[in-house]
Write a protein that holds these residues in place. Sequence first.
Motif, short mmCIF file in Angstrom:
data_model
loop_
_atom_site.label_atom_id
_atom_site.label_comp_id
_atom_site.label_asym_id
_atom_site.label_seq_id
_atom_site.Cartn_x
_atom_site.Cartn_y
_atom_site.Cartn_z
N SER A 14 0.87 -1.13 0.14
CA SER A 14 -0.07 0.07 -0.09
C SER A 14 0.78 1.33 0.06
O SER A 14 0.57 2.22 -0.60
CB SER A 14 -0.94 0.19 1.07
N ALA A 15 1.96 1.09 0.55
CA ALA A 15 2.84 2.45 0.57
C ALA A 15 3.45 2.46 -0.76
O ALA A 15 4.06 3.97 -1.01
CB ALA A 15 4.07 2.29 1.45
N PHE A 16 3.84 1.75 -1.28
CA PHE A 16 4.54 1.85 -2.72
C PHE A 16 3.72 1.69 -3.78
O PHE A 16 4.38 1.53 -4.95
CB PHE A 16 5.82 0.95 -2.56
N GLY A 17 2.55 1.42 -3.77
CA GLY A 17 1.63 1.12 -4.92
C GLY A 17 2.03 0.06 -5.85
O GLY A 17 1.99 0.07 -6.94
N VAL A 18 2.05 -1.11 -5.10
CA VAL A 18 2.55 -2.46 -5.98
C VAL A 18 1.52 -2.75 -6.86
O VAL A 18 0.34 -2.89 -6.08
CB VAL A 18 3.04 -3.43 -5.02
N PRO A 19 1.41 -3.11 -7.97
CA PRO A 19 0.20 -3.56 -8.79
C PRO A 19 -0.30 -4.89 -8.20
O PRO A 19 0.68 -5.75 -7.50
CB PRO A 19 0.79 -3.74 -10.27
N ALA A 20 -1.46 -5.12 -8.61
CA ALA A 20 -2.23 -6.29 -8.22
C ALA A 20 -1.79 -7.64 -8.18
O ALA A 20 -1.67 -8.40 -7.24
CB ALA A 20 -3.66 -6.14 -8.61
N GLN A 21 -0.99 -7.69 -9.54
CA GLN A 21 -0.51 -9.12 -9.99
C GLN A 21 0.98 -9.44 -9.09
O GLN A 21 1.04 -10.55 -8.69
CB GLN A 21 -0.37 -9.08 -11.19
N HIS A 22 1.65 -8.27 -9.02
CA HIS A 22 2.89 -8.42 -8.20
C HIS A 22 2.38 -8.75 -6.48
O HIS A 22 3.05 -9.49 -6.01
CB HIS A 22 3.58 -7.22 -8.15
N ARG A 23 1.15 -8.01 -6.32
CA ARG A 23 0.73 -8.49 -4.97
C ARG A 23 0.60 -9.79 -4.51
O ARG A 23 0.75 -10.35 -3.56
CB ARG A 23 -0.41 -7.38 -4.39
N LEU A 24 -0.11 -10.45 -5.69
CA LEU A 24 -0.55 -11.66 -5.60
C LEU A 24 0.83 -12.54 -5.37
O LEU A 24 0.85 -13.50 -4.50
CB LEU A 24 -1.38 -12.23 -6.61
N ALA A 25 1.67 -12.32 -6.04
CA ALA A 25 2.83 -13.17 -6.15
C ALA A 25 3.73 -12.72 -4.69
O ALA A 25 4.18 -13.96 -4.05
CB ALA A 25 3.87 -12.75 -7.16
N LEU A 26 3.72 -11.76 -4.10
CA LEU A 26 4.40 -11.50 -2.92
C LEU A 26 3.49 -12.04 -1.59
O LEU A 26 4.14 -12.81 -0.98
CB LEU A 26 4.44 -9.97 -2.61
N PHE A 27 1.94 -12.12 -1.60
CA PHE A 27 1.31 -12.72 -0.74
C PHE A 27 1.42 -14.17 -0.87
O PHE A 27 1.70 -14.93 0.12
CB PHE A 27 -0.11 -12.28 -0.90
N ALA A 28 1.66 -14.75 -2.01
CA ALA A 28 1.83 -15.97 -2.18
C ALA A 28 3.32 -16.45 -1.53
O ALA A 28 3.18 -17.56 -0.98
CB ALA A 28 2.06 -16.67 -3.59
N LEU A 29 4.26 -15.76 -1.84
CA LEU A 29 5.59 -16.09 -1.06
C LEU A 29 5.42 -15.77 0.58
O LEU A 29 5.99 -16.64 1.22
CB LEU A 29 6.49 -15.10 -1.50
N CYS A 30 4.82 -14.82 0.83
CA CYS A 30 4.42 -14.70 2.27
C CYS A 30 3.61 -16.02 2.94
O CYS A 30 3.86 -16.35 4.05
CB CYS A 30 3.64 -13.54 2.72
N PHE A 31 2.91 -16.67 2.27
CA PHE A 31 2.09 -17.89 2.55
C PHE A 31 2.98 -19.16 2.58
O PHE A 31 2.87 -19.87 3.74
CB PHE A 31 1.12 -18.27 1.53
N PHE A 32 4.12 -18.98 2.05
CA PHE A 32 5.08 -20.23 2.00
C PHE A 32 6.34 -19.85 3.16
O PHE A 32 7.10 -20.61 3.30
CB PHE A 32 5.77 -20.49 0.74
N HIS A 33 6.31 -18.66 3.62
CA HIS A 33 7.47 -18.31 4.50
C HIS A 33 7.06 -18.81 5.95
O HIS A 33 5.99 -18.93 6.25
CB HIS A 33 7.48 -16.55 4.55
N ASN A 34 8.21 -19.39 6.45
CA ASN A 34 8.18 -20.00 7.71
C ASN A 34 8.75 -18.94 8.65
O ASN A 34 9.91 -18.55 8.65
CB ASN A 34 9.00 -21.31 7.89
#
Length: 149
Positions: A14-34
């Motif tokens: 939200s602070a850097f205006g990341v586009p939606a498709q990049h947000r999806l990829a980042l959230f997927a990585l966060c989901f796999f993060h331990n």
Amino acid sequence: MSIRAINWARKTCSAFGVPAQHRLALFALCFFHNDKTGECFPSYDSIATDIGYGRRKTIDLVRDLEANGLVMIQTRRAGGHQGSNQYVLFGKPIGRKWADRVNDTTPCEGAPVCTLPRVPPSAHDRNFSRIEEKAPARIAKSAGSGSYA
């Protein structure tokens, strides 16, 4: 899944205006993060399956995240062969790479003059509870006879 990583991604996107498709990829990585070990090594196919894009598009999205400084990619070798990458999250964004893609104005302000007027929510066709009462006579008659006119 790491709640700390997801909260970081929400604030950063939200602070850097990341586009939606990049947000999806980042959230997927966060989901796999331990969060306990810091490990995050999903395959591109796993990420692609989660976000609904193809493998090539997913690779491009993750590389864009790396180019902007949000993640760091470390290659892993397993028996001399390339394994899935290790992703290091919690990066500091390099800059506003996507600033030119994000429009700060609302769609109404940036819309061309020839757009259609907005239909108010109180318009007669928006009241779905009375649709049967206002059915045209032709439809009402044919409904009782069992045939369509």
